[in-house]
Design a protein around this motif. Structure first.
Motif, mmCIF file in Angstrom:
data_model
loop_
_atom_site.group_PDB
_atom_site.id
_atom_site.type_symbol
_atom_site.label_atom_id
_atom_site.label_comp_id
_atom_site.label_asym_id
_atom_site.label_seq_id
_atom_site.Cartn_x
_atom_site.Cartn_y
_atom_site.Cartn_z
ATOM 1 N N GLU A 37 0.848 -1.197 0.000
ATOM 2 C CA GLU A 37 0.000 0.000 0.000
ATOM 3 C C GLU A 37 0.882 1.246 0.000
ATOM 4 N N GLY A 38 0.526 2.190 -0.821
ATOM 5 C CA GLY A 38 1.313 3.407 -0.908
ATOM 6 C C GLY A 38 2.413 3.342 -1.946
ATOM 7 N N ARG A 39 2.662 2.114 -2.491
ATOM 8 C CA ARG A 39 3.706 1.960 -3.507
ATOM 9 C C ARG A 39 3.139 1.671 -4.890
ATOM 10 N N VAL A 40 1.937 1.089 -4.933
ATOM 11 C CA VAL A 40 1.496 0.497 -6.197
ATOM 12 C C VAL A 40 0.376 1.274 -6.899
ATOM 13 N N ASP A 41 0.041 2.449 -6.433
ATOM 14 C CA ASP A 41 -1.007 3.224 -7.096
ATOM 15 C C ASP A 41 -0.606 3.487 -8.549
ATOM 16 N N GLY A 42 -1.410 2.998 -9.482
ATOM 17 C CA GLY A 42 -1.126 3.164 -10.901
ATOM 18 C C GLY A 42 -0.153 2.159 -11.476
#
Length: 254
Positions: free
Chosen positions: A117-122
């Motif tokens: 979480e927080g790394r994989v947006d998009g």
């Protein structure tokens, strides 16, 4: 006092051999009764992802083309950040020449989701695993904003002839059972059904000490009428077996 009998349900490969060795080292008598067999699908993970997740040693061996059951071209993760759901999978990746960069502190699907979480947006995330993977992983990564693709590397099926431990349970001769997944619970009950001893096996299991890996496995067991005595403090078979044997007979293996 007779030796404790401990049912272990690992796949019939080095994992079952290791489980037998561990239970013997605890001073107990292993009852090997594999509830899972691997059927490779022949599929390969995508090679254009930003993150690639492997969830098992079996999956690693398949993508590396090193599994005895199937030969295939070696998977190339390209520039993807390779993730392993636990230390065993990470070790297998290293043995095959891959570099696992992310291994969650909590060796579960939810633990990996928390780390990502927080790394994989998009980002494009490839998940390569069995056909019985937890939906928690896919749903959690998608909720974090990633584009997720799942590749089913292998199917997990119940081996022919499995279920000897159900006979022991029905006879009241099983002391400990170590379930490592919801599927092992389901397959164990199917094996008992096949032999016509489900009720007797469940009754026998109620007098045994039952340990499981993870809350999902506990929920599956409870829904089937199995009383779970222990959820392992760490999601590894070593911890599960050691803690469950200790609960069954404190200081037994010391």
């Amino acid at each position: 006092m007779r030796d404790l009998t401990v049912a272990v349900f690992r796949p019939d490969d080095d994992r079952l051999e290791d489980a037998i060795e561990l239970v013997e080292s605890l001073g107990a008598t292993p009852v090997p009764d594999s509830m899972l067999a691997v059927e490779p699908t022949g599929a390969s993970p995508r090679e254009d992802a930003d993150y690639a997740i492997l969830t098992s040693k079996t999956g690693v061996e398949l993508v590396a083309g090193s599994a005895e059951s199937e030969e295939r071209d070696r998977w190339d993760p390209g520039t993807a950040t390779v993730c392993a759901i636990g230390p065993k999978t990470a070790d297998a990746l290293r043995e095959q020449g891959y570099d696992p960069e992310i291994v969650p502190t909590e060796y579960t699907s939810s633990g990996l989701v928390a780390d990502l979480e927080g790394r994989v947006d998009g980002a494009r995330v490839e998940v390569a695993r069995s056909d019985h993977g937890s939906p928690v992983l896919l749903e959690g990564i998608e909720a974090a904003g990633a584009y997720v693709h799942e590749t089913v590397l292998y199917r997990l099926v119940r081996p022919d002839g499995s279920g000897d431990s159900t006979e022991l349970a029905a006879a009241g001769d099983l002391d400990v059972a170590c379930f490592t997944s919801s599927l092992t619970v389901t397959n164990w009950l199917e094996a008992a059904d096949e032999r016509g001893i489900r009720d007797a096996a469940l009754e026998g299991l109620s007098n045994a000490t039952v340990g499981v890996i993870g809350e999902p496995t506990r929920e599956t067991a409870a829904a089937a009428g199995i009383d779970v005595d222990l959820v392992a403090s760490e999601a590894t078979f070593e911890t599960l077996a050691t803690e469950t044997v200790e609960l069954a007979a404190p200081t037994y293996y010391e």
